[in-house]
Design a protein around this motif. Structure first.
Motif, PDB file in Angstrom:
ATOM      1  N   ALA A 252       0.842  -1.197   0.000  1.00  0.00           N
ATOM      2  CA  ALA A 252       0.000   0.000   0.000  1.00  0.00           C
ATOM      3  C   ALA A 252       0.877   1.248   0.000  1.00  0.00           C
ATOM      4  CB  ALA A 252      -0.921  -0.001   1.218  1.00  0.00           C
ATOM      5  N   ILE A 253       0.611   2.129  -0.947  1.00  0.00           N
ATOM      6  CA  ILE A 253       1.351   3.384  -1.082  1.00  0.00           C
ATOM      7  C   ILE A 253       0.415   4.521  -0.692  1.00  0.00           C
ATOM      8  CG2 ILE A 253       2.775   4.791  -2.602  1.00  0.00           C
ATOM      9  CD1 ILE A 253       3.762   1.918  -2.329  1.00  0.00           C
ATOM     10  N   GLY A 254       0.813   5.315   0.311  1.00  0.00           N
ATOM     11  CA  GLY A 254      -0.093   6.338   0.805  1.00  0.00           C
ATOM     12  C   GLY A 254       0.441   7.754   0.688  1.00  0.00           C
ATOM     13  N   CYS A 255      -0.443   8.679   0.359  1.00  0.00           N
ATOM     14  CA  CYS A 255      -0.159  10.109   0.457  1.00  0.00           C
ATOM     15  C   CYS A 255      -1.327  10.737   1.217  1.00  0.00           C
ATOM     16  CB  CYS A 255       0.066  10.749  -0.910  1.00  0.00           C
ATOM     17  SG  CYS A 255      -1.354  10.705  -2.012  1.00  0.00           S
ATOM     18  N   THR A 256      -1.437  12.024   1.217  1.00  0.00           N
ATOM     19  CA  THR A 256      -2.453  12.658   2.054  1.00  0.00           C
ATOM     20  C   THR A 256      -3.867  12.281   1.631  1.00  0.00           C
ATOM     21  OG1 THR A 256      -0.969  14.520   2.435  1.00  0.00           O
ATOM     22  CG2 THR A 256      -3.297  14.845   2.961  1.00  0.00           C
ATOM     23  N   GLY A 257      -4.192  12.531   0.360  1.00  0.00           N
ATOM     24  CA  GLY A 257      -5.554  12.280  -0.106  1.00  0.00           C
ATOM     25  C   GLY A 257      -5.706  11.066  -0.993  1.00  0.00           C
TER      26      GLY A 257
END
Length: 296
Positions: A252-257
Protein backbone atom coordinates in the motif's frame (compact mmCIF):
# COMPACT_ATOMS: atom_id res chain seq x y z
CA UNK A 1 -0.66 -34.41 -17.00
CA UNK A 2 -4.43 -34.14 -17.47
CA UNK A 3 -5.91 -32.68 -20.63
CA UNK A 4 -7.05 -29.08 -20.23
CA UNK A 5 -10.69 -29.83 -21.10
CA UNK A 6 -11.06 -32.54 -18.46
CA UNK A 7 -12.11 -32.05 -14.86
CA UNK A 8 -9.06 -32.48 -12.65
CA UNK A 9 -10.15 -34.39 -9.52
CA UNK A 10 -7.91 -34.94 -6.51
CA UNK A 11 -9.15 -37.24 -3.76
CA UNK A 12 -7.58 -36.30 -0.41
CA UNK A 13 -7.69 -39.10 2.12
CA UNK A 14 -5.51 -40.78 4.70
CA UNK A 15 -5.04 -41.21 8.41
CA UNK A 16 -6.88 -38.96 10.83
CA UNK A 17 -4.38 -36.45 12.17
CA UNK A 18 -2.03 -36.78 9.20
CA UNK A 19 -2.74 -33.30 7.81
CA UNK A 20 -5.90 -33.33 5.72
CA UNK A 21 -6.95 -29.90 6.98
CA UNK A 22 -3.63 -28.37 5.88
CA UNK A 23 -3.94 -30.22 2.58
CA UNK A 24 -7.39 -28.89 1.72
CA UNK A 25 -6.30 -25.33 2.61
CA UNK A 26 -3.32 -25.76 0.29
CA UNK A 27 -5.53 -26.90 -2.57
CA UNK A 28 -7.81 -23.90 -2.02
CA UNK A 29 -4.77 -21.67 -2.47
CA UNK A 30 -3.97 -23.56 -5.67
CA UNK A 31 -7.36 -22.59 -7.07
CA UNK A 32 -9.16 -25.89 -6.52
CA UNK A 33 -12.84 -26.04 -5.63
CA UNK A 34 -12.67 -27.95 -2.35
CA UNK A 35 -15.34 -30.14 -0.76
CA UNK A 36 -14.79 -31.60 2.70
CA UNK A 37 -16.30 -35.01 3.50
CA UNK A 38 -19.19 -35.14 1.06
CA UNK A 39 -20.98 -38.51 1.43
CA UNK A 40 -20.06 -40.64 -1.61
CA UNK A 41 -23.74 -41.32 -2.30
CA UNK A 42 -24.12 -37.63 -3.22
CA UNK A 43 -21.19 -37.59 -5.62
CA UNK A 44 -23.04 -38.76 -8.79
CA UNK A 45 -25.43 -35.79 -8.50
CA UNK A 46 -22.47 -33.53 -7.78
CA UNK A 47 -20.73 -34.65 -11.01
CA UNK A 48 -23.90 -33.98 -12.99
CA UNK A 49 -24.07 -30.43 -11.67
CA UNK A 50 -20.41 -29.90 -12.58
CA UNK A 51 -21.00 -31.17 -16.12
CA UNK A 52 -23.92 -28.81 -16.57
CA UNK A 53 -22.04 -25.77 -15.35
CA UNK A 54 -18.74 -26.48 -17.13
CA UNK A 55 -17.09 -23.69 -15.14
CA UNK A 56 -15.13 -25.65 -12.53
CA UNK A 57 -12.08 -27.51 -13.78
CA UNK A 58 -10.21 -28.40 -10.59
CA UNK A 59 -11.80 -30.23 -7.67
CA UNK A 60 -10.26 -31.48 -4.42
CA UNK A 61 -12.43 -33.82 -2.36
CA UNK A 62 -11.64 -34.77 1.21
CA UNK A 63 -13.06 -38.26 1.60
CA UNK A 64 -13.61 -39.97 4.95
CA UNK A 65 -13.28 -43.71 4.42
CA UNK A 66 -13.75 -44.98 7.96
CA UNK A 67 -16.98 -46.75 6.98
CA UNK A 68 -16.67 -49.76 4.68
CA UNK A 69 -19.80 -48.74 2.73
CA UNK A 70 -18.22 -45.35 1.97
CA UNK A 71 -15.09 -47.09 0.78
CA UNK A 72 -16.98 -49.29 -1.70
CA UNK A 73 -18.92 -46.30 -3.03
CA UNK A 74 -15.84 -44.15 -3.58
CA UNK A 75 -13.99 -46.96 -5.36
CA UNK A 76 -16.94 -47.44 -7.74
CA UNK A 77 -17.12 -43.69 -8.30
CA UNK A 78 -13.42 -43.45 -9.10
CA UNK A 79 -13.64 -46.35 -11.55
CA UNK A 80 -16.57 -44.70 -13.28
CA UNK A 81 -14.75 -41.37 -13.58
CA UNK A 82 -11.54 -42.95 -14.84
CA UNK A 83 -13.50 -44.71 -17.61
CA UNK A 84 -15.24 -41.51 -18.71
CA UNK A 85 -14.20 -38.62 -20.92
CA UNK A 86 -15.21 -36.22 -18.18
CA UNK A 87 -12.47 -36.29 -15.57
CA UNK A 88 -9.08 -37.54 -14.53
CA UNK A 89 -8.55 -38.55 -10.93
CA UNK A 90 -5.62 -38.75 -8.56
CA UNK A 91 -5.57 -39.97 -4.98
CA UNK A 92 -3.44 -38.19 -2.41
CA UNK A 93 -2.95 -40.30 0.71
CA UNK A 94 -1.61 -38.62 3.84
CA UNK A 95 0.08 -40.88 6.34
CA UNK A 96 2.12 -40.60 9.53
CA UNK A 97 3.72 -42.98 11.97
CA UNK A 98 1.66 -44.34 14.84
CA UNK A 99 3.93 -42.59 17.31
CA UNK A 100 3.46 -39.23 15.60
CA UNK A 101 -0.33 -39.66 15.35
CA UNK A 102 -0.52 -40.47 19.06
CA UNK A 103 1.59 -37.41 19.84
CA UNK A 104 -0.66 -35.14 17.76
CA UNK A 105 -3.84 -36.45 19.38
CA UNK A 106 -2.33 -36.05 22.84
CA UNK A 107 -1.28 -32.50 22.01
CA UNK A 108 -4.71 -31.46 20.72
CA UNK A 109 -6.57 -33.54 23.35
CA UNK A 110 -8.97 -34.78 20.72
CA UNK A 111 -10.49 -38.25 20.57
CA UNK A 112 -9.81 -40.49 17.60
CA UNK A 113 -13.07 -41.01 15.64
CA UNK A 114 -12.65 -44.78 15.77
CA UNK A 115 -11.70 -44.88 19.43
CA UNK A 116 -14.32 -42.71 21.11
CA UNK A 117 -14.72 -45.16 24.00
CA UNK A 118 -11.46 -47.05 23.77
CA UNK A 119 -7.69 -46.76 23.52
CA UNK A 120 -6.24 -44.30 21.02
CA UNK A 121 -3.96 -46.93 19.50
CA UNK A 122 -6.91 -49.22 18.88
CA UNK A 123 -8.57 -46.54 16.77
CA UNK A 124 -5.39 -45.81 14.82
CA UNK A 125 -4.82 -49.52 14.15
CA UNK A 126 -8.39 -50.04 12.97
CA UNK A 127 -8.26 -47.01 10.68
CA UNK A 128 -4.94 -48.11 9.18
CA UNK A 129 -6.46 -51.50 8.35
CA UNK A 130 -9.53 -49.92 6.74
CA UNK A 131 -7.39 -47.60 4.61
CA UNK A 132 -4.71 -50.08 3.53
CA UNK A 133 -6.26 -50.78 0.13
CA UNK A 134 -6.91 -47.10 -0.60
CA UNK A 135 -3.29 -46.35 0.24
CA UNK A 136 -2.18 -48.98 -2.28
CA UNK A 137 -4.35 -47.30 -4.93
CA UNK A 138 -3.01 -43.80 -4.26
CA UNK A 139 -0.88 -42.11 -6.93
CA UNK A 140 0.86 -40.07 -4.23
CA UNK A 141 1.52 -40.94 -0.60
CA UNK A 142 2.99 -38.25 1.66
CA UNK A 143 4.33 -39.22 5.06
CA UNK A 144 3.84 -36.17 7.27
CA UNK A 145 5.57 -37.60 10.35
CA UNK A 146 8.47 -35.19 10.09
CA UNK A 147 6.76 -32.39 8.16
CA UNK A 148 5.59 -29.10 9.59
CA UNK A 149 2.32 -27.66 8.17
CA UNK A 150 4.37 -25.29 6.00
CA UNK A 151 6.52 -28.15 4.67
CA UNK A 152 3.42 -30.20 3.84
CA UNK A 153 2.02 -27.22 1.99
CA UNK A 154 5.26 -26.89 0.00
CA UNK A 155 5.16 -30.61 -0.82
CA UNK A 156 1.60 -30.32 -2.15
CA UNK A 157 2.49 -27.25 -4.17
CA UNK A 158 5.47 -29.07 -5.68
CA UNK A 159 3.25 -31.90 -6.92
CA UNK A 160 0.07 -30.06 -7.92
CA UNK A 161 0.97 -26.49 -8.89
CA UNK A 162 0.82 -26.12 -12.66
CA UNK A 163 3.79 -24.37 -14.22
CA UNK A 164 1.51 -21.93 -16.02
CA UNK A 165 -0.61 -21.15 -12.99
CA UNK A 166 1.45 -19.02 -10.60
CA UNK A 167 0.04 -18.87 -7.08
CA UNK A 168 1.90 -15.96 -5.53
CA UNK A 169 0.47 -12.64 -6.64
CA UNK A 170 0.87 -9.03 -5.64
CA UNK A 171 -1.72 -6.39 -4.82
CA UNK A 172 -0.50 -2.82 -5.27
CA UNK A 173 -2.84 -0.13 -3.97
CA UNK A 174 -2.74 3.60 -3.43
CA UNK A 175 -4.60 5.22 -0.57
CA UNK A 176 -5.01 8.47 1.33
CA UNK A 177 -3.94 8.66 4.97
CA UNK A 178 -6.83 11.03 5.67
CA UNK A 179 -9.20 8.12 4.95
CA UNK A 180 -7.39 5.61 7.15
CA UNK A 181 -4.80 2.88 6.73
CA UNK A 182 -5.72 -0.23 4.69
CA UNK A 183 -6.00 -2.98 7.28
CA UNK A 184 -5.00 -5.76 4.87
CA UNK A 185 -1.66 -4.27 3.79
CA UNK A 186 1.55 -6.25 4.33
CA UNK A 187 3.78 -3.26 3.53
CA UNK A 188 2.78 0.40 3.85
CA UNK A 189 4.93 3.12 2.27
CA UNK A 190 4.32 6.79 3.07
CA UNK A 191 5.17 9.08 0.12
CA UNK A 192 3.95 12.34 1.66
CA UNK A 193 7.55 13.60 1.61
CA UNK A 194 7.33 14.00 -2.19
CA UNK A 195 6.25 17.34 -3.76
CA UNK A 196 2.47 17.55 -3.79
CA UNK A 197 0.75 18.27 -7.16
CA UNK A 198 -2.38 19.29 -5.24
CA UNK A 199 -0.86 22.75 -4.76
CA UNK A 200 -0.49 23.24 -8.51
CA UNK A 201 -3.91 24.58 -9.61
CA UNK A 202 -3.71 22.92 -13.03
CA UNK A 203 -3.17 19.49 -11.40
CA UNK A 204 -5.53 19.73 -8.44
CA UNK A 205 -8.46 17.98 -10.13
CA UNK A 206 -6.30 15.46 -11.97
CA UNK A 207 -4.89 12.20 -10.62
CA UNK A 208 -1.55 10.41 -10.64
CA UNK A 209 -2.69 8.48 -13.70
CA UNK A 210 -2.70 11.68 -15.77
CA UNK A 211 0.63 12.07 -17.54
CA UNK A 212 1.21 15.66 -16.44
CA UNK A 213 0.76 14.75 -12.76
CA UNK A 214 2.73 11.52 -13.14
CA UNK A 215 5.63 13.41 -14.68
CA UNK A 216 5.45 16.09 -12.00
CA UNK A 217 5.91 13.43 -9.33
CA UNK A 218 8.50 11.33 -11.15
CA UNK A 219 10.73 13.94 -12.79
CA UNK A 220 12.64 14.76 -9.62
CA UNK A 221 15.93 13.32 -8.34
CA UNK A 222 14.42 12.68 -4.89
CA UNK A 223 11.61 10.61 -6.36
CA UNK A 224 13.93 8.61 -8.59
CA UNK A 225 16.36 7.82 -5.77
CA UNK A 226 13.56 6.79 -3.43
CA UNK A 227 11.77 4.69 -6.04
CA UNK A 228 14.89 2.79 -7.13
CA UNK A 229 15.74 1.85 -3.53
CA UNK A 230 12.14 0.94 -2.68
CA UNK A 231 11.84 -1.31 -5.73
CA UNK A 232 15.18 -2.93 -4.93
CA UNK A 233 14.03 -3.65 -1.37
CA UNK A 234 10.80 -5.26 -2.60
CA UNK A 235 12.62 -7.42 -5.13
CA UNK A 236 14.88 -8.58 -2.30
CA UNK A 237 12.17 -9.55 0.18
CA UNK A 238 9.35 -10.82 -2.05
CA UNK A 239 10.96 -14.19 -2.82
CA UNK A 240 11.22 -14.69 0.94
CA UNK A 241 7.50 -14.02 1.39
CA UNK A 242 6.77 -16.54 -1.36
CA UNK A 243 9.12 -19.14 0.12
CA UNK A 244 7.41 -18.82 3.49
CA UNK A 245 4.15 -19.91 1.88
CA UNK A 246 2.32 -16.62 1.40
CA UNK A 247 0.06 -16.68 -1.63
CA UNK A 248 -0.36 -12.92 -1.88
CA UNK A 249 1.32 -9.72 -0.80
CA UNK A 250 -0.39 -6.34 -0.52
CA UNK A 251 1.76 -3.23 -0.93
CA UNK A 252 0.00 0.00 0.00
CA UNK A 253 1.35 3.38 -1.08
CA UNK A 254 -0.09 6.34 0.80
CA UNK A 255 -0.16 10.11 0.46
CA UNK A 256 -2.45 12.66 2.05
CA UNK A 257 -5.55 12.28 -0.11
CA UNK A 258 -4.68 9.25 -2.22
CA UNK A 259 -5.15 11.16 -5.47
CA UNK A 260 -1.77 12.24 -6.83
CA UNK A 261 1.56 11.05 -5.42
CA UNK A 262 0.52 7.63 -4.15
CA UNK A 263 -1.36 6.92 -7.37
CA UNK A 264 1.62 7.75 -9.55
CA UNK A 265 4.05 5.67 -7.47
CA UNK A 266 1.63 2.73 -7.21
CA UNK A 267 1.02 2.77 -10.96
CA UNK A 268 4.74 2.67 -11.74
CA UNK A 269 5.38 0.01 -9.11
CA UNK A 270 2.59 -2.23 -10.41
CA UNK A 271 4.01 -2.10 -13.93
CA UNK A 272 7.54 -2.91 -12.74
CA UNK A 273 6.49 -5.79 -10.47
CA UNK A 274 4.29 -7.22 -13.22
CA UNK A 275 7.47 -8.20 -15.06
CA UNK A 276 7.97 -10.96 -12.48
CA UNK A 277 4.62 -11.52 -10.73
CA UNK A 278 0.89 -11.41 -11.40
CA UNK A 279 -0.16 -7.97 -10.16
CA UNK A 280 -3.49 -6.30 -9.39
CA UNK A 281 -3.48 -2.50 -9.23
CA UNK A 282 -6.12 -0.55 -7.32
CA UNK A 283 -6.49 3.08 -6.23
CA UNK A 284 -8.72 3.05 -3.18
CA UNK A 285 -9.22 6.77 -2.61
CA UNK A 286 -8.32 8.30 -5.96
CA UNK A 287 -11.79 9.73 -6.64
CA UNK A 288 -13.03 10.36 -3.11
CA UNK A 289 -12.25 14.08 -3.03
CA UNK A 290 -14.10 14.58 -6.31
CA UNK A 291 -17.10 12.67 -4.96
CA UNK A 292 -17.16 14.85 -1.85
CA UNK A 293 -17.06 18.03 -3.92
CA UNK A 294 -19.88 16.78 -6.17
CA UNK A 295 -22.09 16.04 -3.15
CA UNK A 296 -21.57 19.44 -1.53
Amino acid sequence: MSQPDLLNVVIITGMSGAGKTVAVQSFEDLGYFCVDNMPPSLLPKFWELLKESGKIKKIALVVDLRARAFYDEIINMLSSLDNSNFATTRILFLDASNEELVSRYKETRRSHPLAMDGRLMDGITKERQLLSEMKSRAQLVIDTSNLSPRQLREEIFAHFQADNNPVFHVEVMSFGFKYGLPIDADIVMDVRFLPNPYYVPAYRDKTGLDKAVYDYVMDRPTTETFYAQFLEMLQLIMPGYEKEGKTSMTIAIGCTGGQHRSVAIADRLAKDLAKDYPVDETHRDMNKRKETVNRS
